[in-house]
Design a protein around this motif. Structure first.
Motif, PDB file in Angstrom:
ATOM      1  N   LYS A 211       0.819  -1.222   0.000  1.00  0.00           N
ATOM      2  CA  LYS A 211       0.000   0.000   0.000  1.00  0.00           C
ATOM      3  C   LYS A 211       0.850   1.268   0.000  1.00  0.00           C
ATOM      4  N   ASN A 212       2.171   1.051   0.077  1.00  0.00           N
ATOM      5  CA  ASN A 212       3.102   2.169   0.187  1.00  0.00           C
ATOM      6  C   ASN A 212       2.755   3.059   1.386  1.00  0.00           C
ATOM      7  N   SER A 213       2.459   2.399   2.530  1.00  0.00           N
ATOM      8  CA  SER A 213       2.131   3.118   3.767  1.00  0.00           C
ATOM      9  C   SER A 213       3.234   2.915   4.798  1.00  0.00           C
ATOM     10  N   PHE A 214       3.405   3.913   5.656  1.00  0.00           N
ATOM     11  CA  PHE A 214       4.445   3.834   6.686  1.00  0.00           C
ATOM     12  C   PHE A 214       3.796   4.012   8.059  1.00  0.00           C
ATOM     13  N   LEU A 215       4.032   3.047   8.937  1.00  0.00           N
ATOM     14  CA  LEU A 215       3.296   2.970  10.187  1.00  0.00           C
ATOM     15  C   LEU A 215       3.524   4.168  11.104  1.00  0.00           C
ATOM     16  N   LYS A 216       4.754   4.654  11.170  1.00  0.00           N
ATOM     17  CA  LYS A 216       5.082   5.778  12.063  1.00  0.00           C
ATOM     18  C   LYS A 216       4.301   7.037  11.627  1.00  0.00           C
ATOM     19  N   ASP A 217       4.062   7.184  10.306  1.00  0.00           N
ATOM     20  CA  ASP A 217       3.268   8.326   9.823  1.00  0.00           C
ATOM     21  C   ASP A 217       1.815   8.197  10.281  1.00  0.00           C
ATOM     22  N   ILE A 218       1.341   6.952  10.297  1.00  0.00           N
ATOM     23  CA  ILE A 218      -0.058   6.689  10.636  1.00  0.00           C
ATOM     24  C   ILE A 218      -0.266   6.762  12.150  1.00  0.00           C
ATOM     25  N   CYS A 219       0.740   6.291  12.911  1.00  0.00           N
ATOM     26  CA  CYS A 219       0.641   6.252  14.375  1.00  0.00           C
ATOM     27  C   CYS A 219       1.938   6.833  14.957  1.00  0.00           C
ATOM     28  N   PRO A 220       2.023   8.163  15.065  1.00  0.00           N
ATOM     29  CA  PRO A 220       3.286   8.832  15.441  1.00  0.00           C
ATOM     30  C   PRO A 220       3.782   8.525  16.855  1.00  0.00           C
ATOM     31  N   THR A 221       2.900   7.977  17.715  1.00  0.00           N
ATOM     32  CA  THR A 221       3.315   7.707  19.101  1.00  0.00           C
ATOM     33  C   THR A 221       4.226   6.481  19.221  1.00  0.00           C
ATOM     34  N   LEU A 222       4.339   5.677  18.160  1.00  0.00           N
ATOM     35  CA  LEU A 222       5.106   4.421  18.237  1.00  0.00           C
ATOM     36  C   LEU A 222       6.585   4.662  18.522  1.00  0.00           C
ATOM     37  N   LYS A 223       7.135   3.834  19.433  1.00  0.00           N
ATOM     38  CA  LYS A 223       8.564   3.957  19.790  1.00  0.00           C
ATOM     39  C   LYS A 223       9.402   2.775  19.320  1.00  0.00           C
ATOM     40  N   ALA A 224       8.818   1.561  19.332  1.00  0.00           N
ATOM     41  CA  ALA A 224       9.637   0.370  19.048  1.00  0.00           C
ATOM     42  C   ALA A 224       8.741  -0.812  18.692  1.00  0.00           C
ATOM     43  N   CYS A 225       9.366  -1.832  18.097  1.00  0.00           N
ATOM     44  CA  CYS A 225       8.660  -3.074  17.769  1.00  0.00           C
ATOM     45  C   CYS A 225       9.506  -4.249  18.250  1.00  0.00           C
ATOM     46  N   PHE A 226       8.891  -5.163  19.007  1.00  0.00           N
ATOM     47  CA  PHE A 226       9.590  -6.327  19.569  1.00  0.00           C
ATOM     48  C   PHE A 226       9.034  -7.592  18.928  1.00  0.00           C
ATOM     49  N   VAL A 227       9.905  -8.372  18.296  1.00  0.00           N
ATOM     50  CA  VAL A 227       9.425  -9.609  17.656  1.00  0.00           C
ATOM     51  C   VAL A 227       9.936 -10.827  18.420  1.00  0.00           C
ATOM     52  N   THR A 228       9.111 -11.874  18.449  1.00  0.00           N
ATOM     53  CA  THR A 228       9.444 -13.038  19.260  1.00  0.00           C
ATOM     54  C   THR A 228       8.938 -14.328  18.629  1.00  0.00           C
ATOM     55  N   SER A 229       9.328 -15.456  19.231  1.00  0.00           N
ATOM     56  CA  SER A 229       8.851 -16.811  18.894  1.00  0.00           C
ATOM     57  C   SER A 229       9.411 -17.433  17.617  1.00  0.00           C
ATOM     58  N   GLU A 230       9.852 -16.614  16.671  1.00  0.00           N
ATOM     59  CA  GLU A 230      10.395 -17.183  15.440  1.00  0.00           C
ATOM     60  C   GLU A 230      11.602 -16.366  15.021  1.00  0.00           C
ATOM     61  N   MET A 231      12.395 -16.932  14.113  1.00  0.00           N
ATOM     62  CA  MET A 231      13.592 -16.249  13.618  1.00  0.00           C
ATOM     63  C   MET A 231      13.214 -14.951  12.903  1.00  0.00           C
ATOM     64  N   LEU A 232      14.014 -13.926  13.093  1.00  0.00           N
ATOM     65  CA  LEU A 232      13.877 -12.701  12.308  1.00  0.00           C
ATOM     66  C   LEU A 232      15.037 -12.657  11.329  1.00  0.00           C
ATOM     67  N   PHE A 233      14.726 -12.795  10.046  1.00  0.00           N
ATOM     68  CA  PHE A 233      15.787 -12.768   9.037  1.00  0.00           C
ATOM     69  C   PHE A 233      16.168 -11.325   8.743  1.00  0.00           C
ATOM     70  N   GLU A 234      17.423 -11.138   8.339  1.00  0.00           N
ATOM     71  CA  GLU A 234      17.953  -9.798   8.105  1.00  0.00           C
ATOM     72  C   GLU A 234      17.088  -9.021   7.100  1.00  0.00           C
ATOM     73  N   SER A 235      16.669  -9.707   6.020  1.00  0.00           N
ATOM     74  CA  SER A 235      15.867  -9.026   4.988  1.00  0.00           C
ATOM     75  C   SER A 235      14.518  -8.567   5.558  1.00  0.00           C
ATOM     76  N   ASP A 236      13.946  -9.408   6.444  1.00  0.00           N
ATOM     77  CA  ASP A 236      12.672  -9.031   7.069  1.00  0.00           C
ATOM     78  C   ASP A 236      12.863  -7.860   8.035  1.00  0.00           C
TER      79      ASP A 236
END
Length: 436
Positions: A211-236
């Motif tokens: 959609k060519n959308s950027f989350l921080k523009d939509i929700c400016p209060t965001l500070k960080a994103c924490f991912v868990t339970s599965e591998m995070l690949f560099e490209s992702d």
């Protein structure tokens, strides 16, 4: 604003105030003091279980344990017996924290933590999230997780979400229409951070990219994103950074233990040395030096209810050469990937959805030892499992009901009981695999 999160823990008998103070004291120890603390905790926890835990005694057997390396390595199969048979003296199902492992390794079991240890887990989570300006009592979380679909389980999770100041996005259906609804929520709610399964959050980022959308523009209060339970690949990770516009933090944990490693603000994967002791072993259970790849084996330094001493978690990893006992750094983690299931309705479900399906059938009797799920066609799945007794018609019905609830109705499942399941070349079970 009242500290609801800490208060709810305190009221449920989890001494979070004491745990936070104790953890803070551990982090302030000098190197020499830390080595003394670690040695004492290791001696104390082994001594406690040898005196008070018949299950652990049986595991150690009659051999004389002169040094740490002589202690047996505990595996998930050892733990697949009723919890009552594994609890230490003085602990009952009434006075401990109980849960089931995710079974993402394909080897599920029920575990317990004493109340202090559970409070320490939350103190340790709290400290690490705090590195990024997140406070569980006040920060508002966008939670990408599953949720139990039975009425009681569902209401209980929603109430916990309320206490934990989080809004849950259930990940069982990640079709574009659903992701669009997720996106609308980010326009109206002031989230501070995202937290959840890697694969689900990555799917959301791919949707934003389309959609060519950027989350921080939509929700400016965001500070960080924490991912868990599965591998995070560099490209992702690069994709997430681009579409979200916030730091992406990688965590590695296990419900039966604690957060095991957590990316610190310097970008190092810092191992939790305050509540856990992590070793890397070769196939002969010999300790490997830093920099060498081997099995990740973990000791819970505080849990008196249920022994996790030299526990082989089933993952492969490397501790960085620059590690110290006080600050070990995880250089590499191998494994923990799951495919995504595509369904006839166009729905996409992450492989971890099957955790919720199987959770409903994993009883504490430890009958089902291991299982894997294979998708062979859009509407056809095979469940291969190892068990002491064949699944009966009632259990199969229960699984089929859970499947139509969490995935969708009219899917075909066959159940195949096996004596051995295929593993990856590293000996890991991949819980869900798609052949589409």
């Amino acid at each position: 604003m009242i500290s609801l999160f800490d208060l709810s823990l305190q009221l449920n008998g989890f001494p979070i105030k004491k745990a936070k103070a104790d953890l803070d004291a551990i982090t302030r120890l000098s190197e020499k003091e830390f080595l003394q603390f670690l040695q004492k905790q290791k001696d104390d926890i082994v001594g406690f279980h040898l005196q008070n835990n018949p299950f652990y005694n049986e595991l150690v057997g009659n051999k004389i344990v002169r040094k740490w390396e002589d202690l047996p390595v505990l595996n998930k199969q050892n733990l697949q017996k009723p919890l009552e048979h594994r609890l230490s003296k003085g602990y009952t199902l009434k006075n401990v924290y109980c849960n089931k492992t995710s079974g993402s390794s394909g080897t599920p079991f029920v575990f317990a933590k004493d109340k202090y240890t559970h409070a320490m887990t939350w103190a340790s989570n709290s400290m690490r999230f705090g590195w990024f300006g997140i406070d569980f009592n006040y920060s508002y979380q966008a939670r990408f997780y599953g949720i139990p679909m039975d009425f009681v389980g569902y209401q209980k999770e929603r109430f916990k979400d309320y206490l934990g100041n989080r809004f849950r996005f259930p990940v069982f259906d990640l079709s574009d229409e659903v992701l669009e609804r997720f996106l609308q929520k980010f326009k109206t709610k002031k989230f501070d951070y995202l937290n959840g399964y890697t694969s689900s959050i990555v799917l959301f980022a791919k949707f934003l990219e389309k959609k060519n959308s950027f989350l921080k523009d939509i929700c400016p209060t965001l500070k960080a994103c924490f991912v868990t339970s599965e591998m995070l690949f560099e490209s992702d990770k690069k994709l997430l950074e681009k579409q979200f516009g916030i730091p992406i933090i990688n965590e590695y944990g296990a419900s039966e233990l604690d957060l095991i490693a957590f990316e610190n603000p310097k970008g190092e994967w810092q191992v939790n040395s305050e509540t856990l002791f992590v070793e890397i072993l070769d196939e002969h259970n010999q300790v490997l030096p830093y920099g060498k790849e081997g099995r990740i084996v973990i000791t819970s330094l505080f849990n008196k209810a249920n022994p996790f001493i030299r526990y082989d978690i089933g993952d492969i990893g490397i501790l960085d050469e620059k590690s110290t006992l006080q600050k070990p750094i995880l250089k590499k983690l191998v494994g923990r990937t799951n495919d995504v299931a595509l369904l006839p309705s166009g729905k996409k479900s992450p492989g971890l959805t099957f955790y919720y399906v199987t959770k409903s059938i994993i009883e504490d009797d430890g009958n089902v030892k291991e299982f894997i799920i294979k998708q062979t066609q859009l509407d056809t799945f095979e469940i291969e499992y190892i068990s002491e007794h064949e699944l009966d018609i009632h259990q199969i019905q229960k699984i089929e009901e859970a499947i139509s609830l969490y995935l969708e109705p009219n899917l075909n499942f066959s159940f195949i009981r096996k004596t051995v399941l295929e593993r990856t070349n590293r000996g890991k079970l991949k819980q869900f695999k798609s052949y589409l």
